[in-house]
Design an enzyme around this catalytic site. Structure first.
Site, PDB file in Angstrom:
ATOM      1  CB  VAL A 199      -0.578  44.486 109.259  1.00  0.00           C
ATOM      2  CG1 VAL A 199      -0.706  44.789 107.767  1.00  0.00           C
ATOM      3  CG2 VAL A 199      -0.655  42.991 109.524  1.00  0.00           C
ATOM      4  CG  HIS A 200       3.437  50.333 109.063  1.00  0.00           C
ATOM      5  ND1 HIS A 200       3.378  51.293 108.083  1.00  0.00           N
ATOM      6  CD2 HIS A 200       3.524  50.995 110.237  1.00  0.00           C
ATOM      7  CE1 HIS A 200       3.459  52.489 108.653  1.00  0.00           C
ATOM      8  NE2 HIS A 200       3.540  52.333 109.959  1.00  0.00           N
ATOM      9  CG  LEU A 201      -2.101  48.604 105.708  1.00  0.00           C
ATOM     10  CD1 LEU A 201      -3.561  49.000 105.707  1.00  0.00           C
ATOM     11  CD2 LEU A 201      -1.893  47.275 105.004  1.00  0.00           C
ATOM     12  N   GLY A 202       2.179  50.221 103.942  1.00  0.00           N
ATOM     13  CA  GLY A 202       3.047  51.211 103.318  1.00  0.00           C
ATOM     14  C   GLY A 202       4.014  51.809 104.323  1.00  0.00           C
TER      15      GLY A 202
END
Length: 152
Positions: free
Chosen positions: A72-75
């Site tokens: 999961v990459h936040l931004g």
């Protein structure tokens, strides 16, 4: 056996091809779905149950007991923020349940710094054929199914 991968954030599901970073849009690290998060502070939650294999303020990987690893990459390019605006709730090596808060962040603040807040959710080192039931459009809440990984 398949693993159901759930949305880490509330927002609008989209194709990975729409992510403004070729590493994700061309599925170089693996296939998946992107979520454009709703505005305002929120928790990013674990997409699957497993162990926190990698943990940064802006990104994390949870690996299932069967070996499926979900990034999961936040931004996009949010590593440039050096953790500013991200609060971690777990440590690397922790066992987590699907839906458990991992990071609190504010997508609006990320955009205020000039970065995209879109969140790629990627099944690492798999082929697109490994995924089923892809949800690439419409509103999703944190915890809603995004796709399944066969054999994970």
């Amino acid at each position: 056996m398949s693993v159901e991968v759930r949305s880490p954030v509330t927002g609008l599901a989209a194709s990975l091809a729409d992510v403004p970073d070729p590493v994700f849009s061309q599925a170089m690290v693996g296939p998946g779905v992107a979520v454009k998060p709703a505005a305002g502070p929120a928790d990013a939650v674990a997409p699957i149950a497993g162990t926190v294999a990698t943990l940064h303020p802006h990104a994390f990987v949870v690996a299932s007991a069967g070996g499926t690893a979900v990034l999961v990459h936040l931004g996009i390019d949010t590593v440039q923020l050096k953790g500013e605006g991200f609060t971690l709730h777990v440590a690397k090596g922790d066992t987590v349940e699907a839906g458990q808060p991992i990071v609190t962040w504010d997508p609006s603040a990320v955009e205020g710094h000039g970065y995209s807040s879109v969140c790629p959710v990627v099944a690492l080192d798999l082929t697109p054929e490994s995924l089923g039931d892809l949800r690439e459009d419409g509103q999703v809440a944190a915890g809603d199914p995004l796709f399944t990984v066969e054999g994970g």
